[in-house]
Design an enzyme around this catalytic site. Structure first.
Site, PDB file in Angstrom:
ATOM      1  N   TYR A 208      10.804  12.011  -7.244  1.00 20.96           N
ATOM      2  CA  TYR A 208      10.084  12.084  -5.962  1.00 20.96           C
ATOM      3  C   TYR A 208      10.079  13.523  -5.421  1.00 20.96           C
ATOM      4  CZ  TYR A 208       8.820  10.673  -1.151  1.00 20.96           C
ATOM      5  OH  TYR A 208       8.206  10.526   0.070  1.00 20.96           O
TER       6      TYR A 208
ATOM      7  N   LYS B  18       6.716  15.863  -4.814  1.00 27.26           N
ATOM      8  CA  LYS B  18       6.334  16.400  -3.504  1.00 27.26           C
ATOM      9  C   LYS B  18       6.374  17.924  -3.495  1.00 27.26           C
ATOM     10  CE  LYS B  18       5.602  12.399  -1.484  1.00 27.26           C
ATOM     11  NZ  LYS B  18       4.265  12.001  -1.036  1.00 27.26           N
TER      12      LYS B  18
HETATM   13  P1  NAP Z   1       4.557   2.740   2.488  1.00 23.79           P
HETATM   14  O1  NAP Z   1       4.796   2.071   3.794  1.00 23.79           O
HETATM   15  O2  NAP Z   1       5.287   2.261   1.278  1.00 23.79           O
HETATM   16  O3  NAP Z   1       2.984   2.735   2.212  1.00 23.79           O
HETATM   17  C1  NAP Z   1       2.462   3.317   1.052  1.00 23.79           C
HETATM   18  C2  NAP Z   1       0.996   3.037   0.954  1.00 23.79           C
HETATM   19  O4  NAP Z   1       0.510   3.645  -0.264  1.00 23.79           O
HETATM   20  C3  NAP Z   1       0.655   1.559   0.867  1.00 23.79           C
HETATM   21  O5  NAP Z   1      -0.529   1.311   1.588  1.00 23.79           O
HETATM   22  C4  NAP Z   1       0.445   1.339  -0.635  1.00 23.79           C
HETATM   23  O6  NAP Z   1      -0.444   0.291  -0.979  1.00 23.79           O
HETATM   24  C5  NAP Z   1      -0.195   2.666  -1.006  1.00 23.79           C
HETATM   25  N1  NAP Z   1      -0.113   2.925  -2.438  1.00 23.79           N
HETATM   26  C6  NAP Z   1       0.993   2.948  -3.224  1.00 23.79           C
HETATM   27  N2  NAP Z   1       0.659   3.222  -4.490  1.00 23.79           N
HETATM   28  C7  NAP Z   1      -0.687   3.368  -4.516  1.00 23.79           C
HETATM   29  C8  NAP Z   1      -1.639   3.639  -5.525  1.00 23.79           C
HETATM   30  N3  NAP Z   1      -1.264   3.830  -6.807  1.00 23.79           N
HETATM   31  N4  NAP Z   1      -2.951   3.717  -5.204  1.00 23.79           N
HETATM   32  C9  NAP Z   1      -3.353   3.507  -3.946  1.00 23.79           C
HETATM   33  N5  NAP Z   1      -2.504   3.263  -2.917  1.00 23.79           N
HETATM   34  C10 NAP Z   1      -1.189   3.177  -3.223  1.00 23.79           C
HETATM   35  O7  NAP Z   1       4.888   4.292   2.570  1.00 23.79           O
HETATM   36  P2  NAP Z   1       4.905   5.283   3.836  1.00 23.79           P
HETATM   37  O8  NAP Z   1       6.291   5.400   4.300  1.00 23.79           O
HETATM   38  O9  NAP Z   1       3.832   4.924   4.776  1.00 23.79           O
HETATM   39  O10 NAP Z   1       4.561   6.661   3.081  1.00 23.79           O
HETATM   40  C11 NAP Z   1       3.282   7.284   3.147  1.00 23.79           C
HETATM   41  C12 NAP Z   1       3.403   8.676   2.548  1.00 23.79           C
HETATM   42  O11 NAP Z   1       4.368   9.425   3.310  1.00 23.79           O
HETATM   43  C13 NAP Z   1       3.905   8.682   1.110  1.00 23.79           C
HETATM   44  O12 NAP Z   1       3.246   9.688   0.385  1.00 23.79           O
HETATM   45  C14 NAP Z   1       5.370   9.029   1.254  1.00 23.79           C
HETATM   46  O13 NAP Z   1       5.877   9.656   0.103  1.00 23.79           O
HETATM   47  C15 NAP Z   1       5.332   9.975   2.439  1.00 23.79           C
HETATM   48  N6  NAP Z   1       6.616  10.101   3.132  1.00 23.79           N
HETATM   49  C16 NAP Z   1       7.172   9.035   3.766  1.00 23.79           C
HETATM   50  C17 NAP Z   1       8.391   9.204   4.414  1.00 23.79           C
HETATM   51  C18 NAP Z   1       9.062   8.094   5.155  1.00 23.79           C
HETATM   52  O14 NAP Z   1      10.166   8.326   5.665  1.00 23.79           O
HETATM   53  N7  NAP Z   1       8.488   6.931   5.293  1.00 23.79           N
HETATM   54  C19 NAP Z   1       9.036  10.443   4.376  1.00 23.79           C
HETATM   55  C20 NAP Z   1       8.447  11.489   3.703  1.00 23.79           C
HETATM   56  C21 NAP Z   1       7.221  11.305   3.091  1.00 23.79           C
HETATM   57  P3  NAP Z   1       0.035  -1.254  -1.100  1.00 23.79           P
HETATM   58  O15 NAP Z   1       0.065  -1.761   0.311  1.00 23.79           O
HETATM   59  O16 NAP Z   1      -1.027  -1.920  -1.894  1.00 23.79           O
HETATM   60  O17 NAP Z   1       1.366  -1.235  -1.777  1.00 23.79           O
END
Ligand code: NAP
Length: 247
Positions: free
Chosen positions: A155, A159
């Site tokens: 990861y 990133k």
């Molecule tokens: P999340 O709640 O797990 O949501 C991820 C989303 O991405 C879901 O809608 C999922 O679709 C979609 N997805 C996953 N694989 C995919 C694919 N191959 N093609 C199309 N869509 C796909 O994650 P989040 O926390 O909102 O994270 C969003 C972004 O922020 C990510 O890039 C993550 O790395 C980044 N981020 C998050 C955090 C945190 O603390 N949450 C921190 C740093 C960075 P499904 O609903 O179909 O599974």
């Protein structure tokens, strides 16, 4: 007040979590929205909520790690909206584990979904943006790609790669007024962090100068700024939104 009326924004992984919040926030500012998710029912649910805000919206099913899916997704979006002004590469996953136990398949999957997807989507939209001499590409990176986190070799690498690509593309596109920036969230309350144990969350909260996790709207507001005319001279930057955890 930021006005994105008439702008067309495509947000990957926007059926739920941070992506959904970004989609809602840009829609509230007047942008027309493409909601992309692996699951079309989830995308459609979010698109239906967005439609109530009075903007145009389309739900798209795509695996953003697949070139074929990305090509179709961008074609369908542009056919519906007429153009693309804003791309948010938000879809992302984790497959954590210490490197000694990390499977090659988990390395490949995380690199494909988090990094290759941003390459494929940026490539698919850049011709249109360069031709119209305006555009915004915003990559949702992570604090993990900035400082590195144990158990996240795949990861963190994905990133950090995204951050490198952000800077390379910012330089490629700068003369055509297409900006490319990254937002690096810290620990944000979503399904992704719900997986963490209470003990791990407490450890992070103790380490965060603001003593709390962030919320999806903290990220969406940074994306809103980068999408707007207010950020027209900002490119190649990484905005940390992390309560002070990394400075
Ligand atoms: P999340 O709640 O797990 O949501 C991820 C989303 O991405 C879901 O809608 C999922 O679709 C979609 N997805 C996953 N694989 C995919 C694919 N191959 N093609 C199309 N869509 C796909 O994650 P989040 O926390 O909102 O994270 C969003 C972004 O922020 C990510 O890039 C993550 O790395 C980044 N981020 C998050 C955090 C945190 O603390 N949450 C921190 C740093 C960075 P499904 O609903 O179909 O599974």
């Amino acid at each position: 007040m930021i006005d994105l009326k008439g702008k067309c924004a495509l947000i990957t992984g926007s059926g739920r979590g941070i992506g959904k919040e970004i989609a809602m926030t840009l829609a509230k500012a007047g942008a027309n929205i493409g909601v992309v998710d692996l699951d079309i029912a989830t995308a459609q649910e979010t698109a239906d909520e967005i439609a109530k805000l009075g903007v145009k919206t389309i739900a798209l099913k795509a695996n953003v790690a697949s070139e074929e899916d990305v090509t179709t997704m961008v074609k369908d979006f542009v056919a519906e909206m007429g153009t693309i002004d804003i791309l948010v590469n938000n879809a992302g996953i984790t497959k954590d584990g210490l490197i000694m136990r990390m499977k090659e398949a988990d390395w490949d999957l995380v690199l494909d979904v988090n990094l290759k997807s941003a390459f494929l989507c940026s490539k698919a939209v850049c011709r249109t943006m360069l031709k119209q001499e305006s555009g915004r590409i915003i990559n949702i990176a992570s604090i993990s790609g900035v400082i590195g986190l144990p158990g996240q070799a795949n990861y963190s690498a994905s990133k950090a790669g995204m951050i490198g690509m952000t800077k390379a593309l910012a330089k490629e596109f700068a003369t055509k007024s297409v900006t490319v920036n990254a937002v690096a969230p810290g620990f944000i309350r979503t399904a992704m962090t719900d997986k963490l144990s209470a003990e791990v969350v407490k450890g992070y909260e103790d380490a965060i100068p603001m003593s709390r996790m962030g919320n999806p709207d903290d990220i969406a507001n940074a994306v809103l700024f980068l999408s707007s005319d207010l950020a027209s001279y900002v490119t190649g930057q990484v905005i940390g939104v992390n309560g002070g955890l990394a400075m």
